[in-house]
Design a protein around this motif. Structure first.
Motif, mmCIF file in Angstrom:
data_model
loop_
_atom_site.group_PDB
_atom_site.id
_atom_site.type_symbol
_atom_site.label_atom_id
_atom_site.label_comp_id
_atom_site.label_asym_id
_atom_site.label_seq_id
_atom_site.Cartn_x
_atom_site.Cartn_y
_atom_site.Cartn_z
ATOM 1 N N GLY A 69 0.838 -1.020 -0.198
ATOM 2 C CA GLY A 69 -0.168 0.329 -0.126
ATOM 3 C C GLY A 69 0.973 0.989 0.051
ATOM 4 O O GLY A 69 0.552 2.218 -0.199
ATOM 5 N N PHE B 166 -3.311 8.195 8.342
ATOM 6 C CA PHE B 166 -2.578 7.233 8.626
ATOM 7 C C PHE B 166 -0.818 6.685 8.174
ATOM 8 O O PHE B 166 -0.837 8.216 7.441
ATOM 9 C CB PHE B 166 -2.701 5.699 7.256
ATOM 10 C CG PHE B 166 -2.300 4.452 7.664
ATOM 11 C CD1 PHE B 166 -2.891 4.164 8.870
ATOM 12 C CD2 PHE B 166 -1.338 4.231 7.193
ATOM 13 C CE1 PHE B 166 -2.193 3.089 9.773
ATOM 14 C CE2 PHE B 166 -0.874 2.489 7.111
ATOM 15 C CZ PHE B 166 -1.611 2.315 8.437
ATOM 16 N N ARG C 206 -2.397 -6.829 0.957
ATOM 17 C CA ARG C 206 -2.258 -7.564 2.609
ATOM 18 C C ARG C 206 -3.107 -7.520 3.736
ATOM 19 O O ARG C 206 -3.508 -7.928 3.806
ATOM 20 C CB ARG C 206 -1.079 -6.439 3.338
ATOM 21 C CG ARG C 206 0.526 -6.887 2.182
ATOM 22 C CD ARG C 206 1.512 -5.701 2.821
ATOM 23 N NE ARG C 206 1.953 -5.909 4.430
ATOM 24 C CZ ARG C 206 2.799 -7.442 3.957
ATOM 25 N NH1 ARG C 206 3.157 -7.780 4.121
ATOM 26 N NH2 ARG C 206 3.297 -7.636 6.242
ATOM 27 N N LYS C 207 -3.913 -6.891 3.310
ATOM 28 C CA LYS C 207 -5.903 -6.554 3.893
ATOM 29 C C LYS C 207 -6.500 -7.121 3.220
ATOM 30 O O LYS C 207 -7.131 -8.147 2.943
ATOM 31 C CB LYS C 207 -5.676 -5.360 4.149
ATOM 32 C CG LYS C 207 -4.877 -4.201 5.578
ATOM 33 C CD LYS C 207 -5.291 -3.576 5.981
ATOM 34 C CE LYS C 207 -4.513 -2.449 6.785
ATOM 35 N NZ LYS C 207 -4.113 -3.497 8.366
ATOM 36 N N ARG D 203 -4.418 -1.718 19.761
ATOM 37 C CA ARG D 203 -5.105 -2.564 18.908
ATOM 38 C C ARG D 203 -4.760 -4.198 18.820
ATOM 39 O O ARG D 203 -3.518 -4.139 18.723
ATOM 40 C CB ARG D 203 -4.330 -1.739 17.671
ATOM 41 C CG ARG D 203 -5.636 -1.840 16.615
ATOM 42 C CD ARG D 203 -5.020 -1.192 15.638
ATOM 43 N NE ARG D 203 -3.682 -2.972 14.549
ATOM 44 C CZ ARG D 203 -3.532 -2.101 13.239
ATOM 45 N NH1 ARG D 203 -3.551 -1.256 12.536
ATOM 46 N NH2 ARG D 203 -2.071 -3.624 13.102
HETATM 47 N N1 F0G Z 1 -3.493 2.295 4.072
HETATM 48 C C1 F0G Z 1 -3.414 2.055 5.450
HETATM 49 C C2 F0G Z 1 -5.447 2.074 5.452
HETATM 50 C C3 F0G Z 1 -3.662 0.389 6.169
HETATM 51 O O1 F0G Z 1 -4.365 0.680 7.232
HETATM 52 C C4 F0G Z 1 -2.023 0.833 5.068
HETATM 53 C C5 F0G Z 1 -1.271 -0.465 6.173
HETATM 54 C C6 F0G Z 1 -1.445 1.438 4.525
HETATM 55 C C7 F0G Z 1 -2.322 2.298 4.185
HETATM 56 C C8 F0G Z 1 -0.165 0.556 4.356
HETATM 57 O O2 F0G Z 1 -0.351 -0.759 3.595
HETATM 58 O O3 F0G Z 1 1.368 -1.630 5.160
HETATM 59 O O4 F0G Z 1 1.400 -2.385 2.872
HETATM 60 O O5 F0G Z 1 2.433 -0.329 3.241
HETATM 61 N N2 F0G Z 1 -1.880 -0.805 7.403
HETATM 62 C C9 F0G Z 1 -1.018 -1.745 8.951
HETATM 63 C C10 F0G Z 1 -1.689 -1.831 9.237
HETATM 64 C C11 F0G Z 1 0.198 -0.736 8.028
HETATM 65 O O6 F0G Z 1 -1.303 -2.914 10.566
HETATM 66 O O7 F0G Z 1 -2.801 -1.710 9.896
HETATM 67 P P1 F0G Z 1 1.564 -1.556 3.533
#
Ligand code: F0G
Length: 487
Positions: free
Chosen positions: A113, A137, A270-271, A416
């Motif tokens: 992301g 974020f 990843r999500k 969290r």
């Molecule tokens: N945007 C959101 C809303 C996110 O939750 C994350 C990552 C990213 C962008 C960045 O994506 O990690 O693939 O580079 N969230 C993870 C978390 C790190 O643990 O909430 P990424």
């Protein structure tokens, strides 16, 4: 086969219990180490749960990022991966899946992301621009600021309240959004960013109605709406559950409508699709051309974008599974169970239950620990010591310092506890609830943290801290008194 609308099922007692609507066919062994070894591990990790080694962890609730369980179909799809630097069939299968689900023509693959955030920020933000959004974020904000932009968080009054029954705390304040255009002028607004299931305020969704209005305001000002879709499936699930108009709509149709209100959609795979990777999807050829060359420079060729072809195949299947009610409701159902059980016992948690995880309010939990001693970090360390559960600090340690070197205190101090999709069982969830309740009863034993080594950038990832006094030893003594030899 018909889909279950939710994985929460009514038992004879009348109680609503989340049930695993999947069977476990591959397992990984876990260890619950004795408390003294857990203590050694957290000391070695500088009281920072990011620096723990998974061999010392029982339940890894750090994140749902890259940790969702893969389905049989995802794993099977990886066998047909087509290794090629350019023109891989795996990419075309993924492109088709992303077009179907997000309803946009052009697909730019990236390795995760934040890589999408890097490219979008470099291309669309110029020095002095502002970027209004429902909430920031961590990585998003850093990329925007590195490119000279200023993040404006224009959430509603409810957003930061811990206890609430407002169904859409992730909404943007529409009047304030209009005000941003009046104050700065549309030429200085790079774009409006909406984040699905707003991560840092407790996985709280926005409503379709709110997004629709955001789009109208942005259109009236010739400005793009950019949607962070990393947690879009869960946001769609909450729209279906909480917004009357959508109660009979399919998740797929809700997703398409949401993306229809955005000029650009980006995501962490990843999500959203339970595999590594990420992407940017758009309809405009012009926007595609603007980003294409940076993609090749930073990520890799256009048909792999830093991902392995196996991940690309798994993403194609995973994104379709995000449209399945059973898959998408699993994590929110378990979170709701945990949140409601803890709330019923007076443990301060964010309500209503949101996406991604159970969010414990560390300020409410540890009112005696000042924010400059990082209550959310201290709570994360204390929970690990007494349970082997790894959560994530989302408070002032995840914030930054101002120009005078003072901590910018976080709006909310959260611990969290993430629920990756289909990873934890109900008895593991009950263990988590039990240990948190015990910790709450003994909360006066938990003290603060102070820095030993503080990195300048994204300090929460690699920073090392220690306890302000010998509170961990007192906590351990009480644990042994109550639990004896039990782990
Ligand atoms: N945007 C959101 C809303 C996110 O939750 C994350 C990552 C990213 C962008 C960045 O994506 O990690 O693939 O580079 N969230 C993870 C978390 C790190 O643990 O909430 P990424």
């Amino acid at each position: 086969m018909t889909n279950q609308a939710s994985t929460t099922i009514k038992f004879q007692s009348g109680e609503q219990i989340p049930v695993e609507l999947h069977k476990v066919r591959i397992v990984q062994k876990l260890f619950l180490k004795p408390i003294d070894e857990r203590m050694e591990a957290i000391e070695k990790g500088g009281y920072n749960t990011f620096l723990l080694n998974t061999k010392d962890i029982f339940l890894d609730m750090l994140t749902d990022s890259g940790t969702n369980a893969m389905s049989d179909n995802q794993v099977a799809s990886m066998l047909q991966a087509d290794d090629a630097y350019a023109g891989s069939q795996s990419f075309y299968r993924m492109e088709k899946a992303l077009r179907d689900v997000f309803g946009k023509q052009y697909v730019l693959p990236v390795h995760q992301g934040r890589a999408a955030e890097n490219i979008i920020s470099q291309v669309f933000i110029k020095e002095g621009d502002v970027i209004p959004m429902n909430y920031h974020f961590t990585t998003t904000k850093e990329h925007m600021e590195l490119n000279g932009g200023k993040v404006l968080e224009i959430y509603t009054d409810e957003a930061l309240k811990i206890k609430s029954d407002v169904p859409f705390k992730g909404n943007i304040d529409l009047d304030k959004l209009k005000g941003v255009f009046e104050e700065y002028g549309k030429e200085h607004v790079a774009f409006v960013r909406m984040e699905a299931s707003t991560n840092l305020i407790g996985g709280q969704p926005f409503s379709m109605r709110n997004l629709r209005e955001v789009k109208k305001i942005a259109d009236a000002n010739d400005t793009m709406v950019v949607l962070d879709a990393s947690l879009i499936g869960e946001n769609a699930y909450f729209i279906k559950k909480r917004e009357e108009e959508y109660k009979n709509a399919s998740i797929k149709d809700i997703l398409l409508e949401m993306c229809g209100y955005a000029d650009m959609v980006y995501f962490s795979s990843r999500k959203v699709s339970s595999t590594r990777g990420g992407g940017i999807v758009i309809d405009s050829h012009d926007l595609f051309l603007k980003m294409r060359d940076l993609l090749v420079l930073f990520e890799g060729f256009l048909t792999y974008g830093g991902m392995s072809v196996r991940e690309i195949e798994a993403m194609a299947v995973g994104i379709n599974e995000t449209c399945d009610d059973t898959v998408i409701s699993q994590s929110p159902s378990f979170i709701e169970y945990a949140v409601n059980s803890l709330d019923a016992e007076g443990v301060p948690v964010i309500t209503p239950a949101g996406a991604l995880g159970c969010h414990v309010d560390a300020k409410g939990f540890l009112p005696h620990v000042p924010q400059t001693e990082y209550p959310a970090g201290a709570l994360a360390a204390a929970l690990f010591i007494i349970s082997g559960i790894r959560g994530m600090e989302r408070g002032t340690i995840s914030s930054v310092r101002d120009e005078n070197g003072e901590d910018i205190l976080a709006d909310v101090e959260l611990l969290r506890l993430a629920f990756p999709r289909r990873v934890f069982t109900l008895s593991q969830t009950m263990f988590m609830i039990d240990r948190l309740k015990w910790l709450y009863k003994n909360r006066e034993l938990v003290g603060g943290l102070k820095w030993v080594e503080e990195p300048a950038l994204l300090r929460f990832f690699m920073g090392r801290l220690t306890s302000t006094n010998d509170w961990p030893q007192k906590l351990i003594a009480k644990f042994k008194e109550d639990f004896g030899d039990s782990l």
